[in-house]
Design a protein around this motif. Structure first.
Motif: not given
Lengths: 100, 554
Positions: B496-506
């Protein structure tokens, strides 16, 4: 005649469809019967009048699914009307000479 | 004025109020794309795969009720759309699909990127066309919108050869925009009969399908339930028609219903079925479904009446019109005894949600996301265990809040459908619950979500498995897990980071609820990742082919 002697023989039914005449309409009608696993024994199709419309005659067997099949045919956009005739209809009988 | 066929298509799309189309260009669609480039009213969304364009069109249609539009080129462009269009057909979603085709003179020659799009699309559309003359566009495009949106909606497909797109046509004015067909009106004697049956019933149940959402008749249906004291169940497609916490709501019926819901239906003496089609996942073994119930069935599609279950009163009508006639004829009833029985069944056999307190477990995650949102949010899902957990647990309270692939059950539906919803209604927060199997099926649309800066929140329940397959292999195939588990983990956060999305890992959160709230409050696309236990199951479960009362678990 008792039904147990001939359990698989069902009444013939002749369906008369008035449809808009274009190259895809036969595919629509025949494909609908095929994908609902309903056997069609005979098919006739010719343009009527000026050729804007066509008439399709189908020979099928009576089956408890036939009313549902007719309801599905009636939903096709290019089908103008559907009429149901009994086995006494002569349209396919007159052609029997060509299928000897 | 002289314009090309492609320009005519664009003008007609504009005239029908289309402001967003999703697609992928290609050789046979280039005249159409050139015309689209000159439109100031239509925004084109470039997707990664045509299936994504089809589901974006569906997402737009599902939240708005108006036809969504997708565009592709010939050959593989067209075949890549097939799954999304078939999905729209089974869920009765209005979509207008426009594809380029090789030039007319080359049709039938096995030309480059030629495929029989017309033939392929017949069984998966409500209607379709191969446009043979540029003049025909004047009737076909308005007809496409009319047919897609009228009565029982559905997808339509317009295949346009490249030479027809380029051909010039002289027109003075555009044809009139499409007007939806008038709907069948209910026969008054059938309404009278239905009213008598409802008044006389002792243990009636109201059964709402997706058609009640399409007909925009949810308020009328809830009014009927309240007036006649009807416990009310919904199909997967009907969720949201009645708020799930309404005192008369029984929630979803069928394969993954709460036990009490299926037991209530078993005892019913009358079923009032509105805009539903007796799908096998809803009713289980048809011969054993509601064995003691008479049936009133109202549907806009005449072919649905008696298709699976012969109704005692079948009414082919717009369900909104039928309800407005029916309501004044119904005796107000409190039905104390029956509702007490329903409450007793509910108390004895409630929906069980183990782990509901833990935001890092399957049910708990669904509930924690719900707690961070209000009813204005749109909830989309992919297909599998997560879909059923969301259907069971999320407090859906309004029609068109819920986007899920019901009939076709297409993994990969969720994220592009969520993007479509966010494009159509940008002020809303759109959540897509997904699983790791489903998300991978259209993961390339993360790029589209970022490019369009859509406000979607992908909540990934990652069990490193095709969970519902795993579950069925556990239950019905002697725990022989085969081709259902992924042996090596995929780093979805990194993807997801690679696509430029912000990410949250619970998985790494010290306060998962706070992290969920932060993600939901954020504007723009993000991934919320959570590992879940592969051995968790969707329960109860009716084994495929069994009666609804033969539930496992729960």
């Amino acid at each position: 005649m008792t039904s147990s002697l001939v359990p698989d023989i069902k009444e013939k039914v002749v369906l008369e469809l008035n449809v808009r005449n274009h190259p895809g309409v036969m595919s629509h009608v025949c494909g609908l019967f095929a994908r609902r696993a309903f056997n069609v024994e005979g098919i006739l199709c010719m343009p009527v009048g000026e050729g804007v419309d066509s008439r399709i005659w189908l020979l099928v067997r009576e089956d408890e699914r036939l009313p549902q099949m007719i309801a599905q045919v009636e939903k096709l956009v290019d089908v103008i009307s559907v009429a149901r005739h009994g086995a006494e209809h002569v349209v396919f009988e007159r052609l029997e000479d060509f299928f000897c | 004025m002289q314009i090309s066929g492609a320009q005519l298509i664009v003008r007609l799309l504009e005239q029908h109020g289309v402001t967003t189309v999703a697609g992928v260009p290609g050789g046979a669609a280039l005249p159409l794309y050139d015309a689209l480039s000159h439109s100031t009213r239509i925004h084109h969304v470039l997707v990664g795969h045509e299936q994504g364009a089809g589901f974006i069109a569906q997402g737009m249609a599902r939240v708005s009720g108006r036809a969504g539009v997708c565009v592709a080129s010939s050959g593989p462009g067209a075949t890549n759309l097939v799954t999304a269009i078939a999905d729209a057909k089974l869920d009765s979603i209005p979509v207008v699909c426009i594809t380029g085709q090789v030039p007319s003179a080359m049709i039938g020659t096995d030309a480059f990127q030629e495929v029989d799009t017309y033939g392929i699309s017949i069984p998966i559309t409500k209607h379709n066309w191969l446009v043979r003359n540029v003049e025909d566009l004047l009737t076909i495009i308005p007809d496409a919108f009319r047919i897609a949106e009228s009565g029982r909606p559905g997808p339509v497909w317009v295949d346009v050869p490249k030479d027809v797109q380029s051909a010039m046509i002289e027109i003075d004015t555009l044809p009139a925009a499409a007007v939806r067909d008038t709907l069948p009106t209910p026969r008054s004697e059938l309404i009278e009969e239905a009213a008598r049956m409802i008044d006389a019933a002792v243990r009636p149940v109201l059964y709402l399908g997706g058609g009640i959402v399409t007909a925009e008749a949810c308020a009328e249906a809830v009014a009927l339930a309240e007036q006649a004291g009807l416990p009310t169940t919904m199909t997967l497609m009907g969720l949201g028609a009645m708020p799930v916490d309404h005192p008369l709501s029984l929630g979803m019926l069928g394969m993954h219903a709460a036990r009490y819901t299926n037991y209530v239906l078993e005892e019913a003496d009358l079923l009032i079925v509105l805009g539903a089609r007796f799908d096998d996942r809803a009713i289980g073994k048809a011969e054993k479904f509601c064995p003691n119930a008479a049936v009133i069935h109202i549907d806009v599609d005449a072919a649905e009446l008696g298709k699976i279950r012969r109704p005692h009163v079948g009414i082919n009508a717009d369900v909104k019109a039928a309800l407005s006639l029916l309501l004044p004829k119904i005796q107000p009833q409190s039905r104390v005894q029956w509702l007490e029985r329903v409450h007793a069944l509910k108390a004895a056999h409630p929906m069980l949600m183990p782990g509901a307190e833990d935001p890092r477990s399957h049910y708990g995650l669904v509930l924690a996301v719900a707690a961070a949102l209000d009813d204005e949010a749109v909830i989309a899902t992919d297909v599998g265990q997560h879909q059923m957990w969301v259907a069971q647990a999320y407090p859906l309270r309004r029609p068109r809040q819920w986007l899920t692939s019901g009939g076709l059950g297409t993994m990969g539906f969720g994220m592009p459908a969520a993007i479509g919803a966010a494009l159509a209604e940008p002020e809303r927060t759109v959540v897509c619950f997904s699983g790791d199997g489903s998300l991978k099926m259209n993961i390339q649309e993360m790029a589209t979500a970022v490019e369009e800066d859509t406000n979607i929140k992908v909540v990934l329940m990652n069990n490193q498995s095709l969970g519902l397959v795993h579950q069925q292999q556990n239950m019905f195939y002697g725990e022989r897990y085969y081709a259902s588990d992924y042996r090596k983990p995929t780093d979805f956060v990194k993807i997801a980071e690679g696509f430029g999305m912000q990410t949250f890992d619970l998985d790494k959160a010290s306060n998962p609820r706070a992290m969920i709230a932060e993600a939901m409050a954020l504007r723009g696309p993000c991934l919320i990742h959570c590992s879940i236990d592969v051995n968790q199951q969707v329960l109860p479960m009716v084994p495929p082919g069994a009666a609804n009362t033969e539930m496992i678990g729960g």
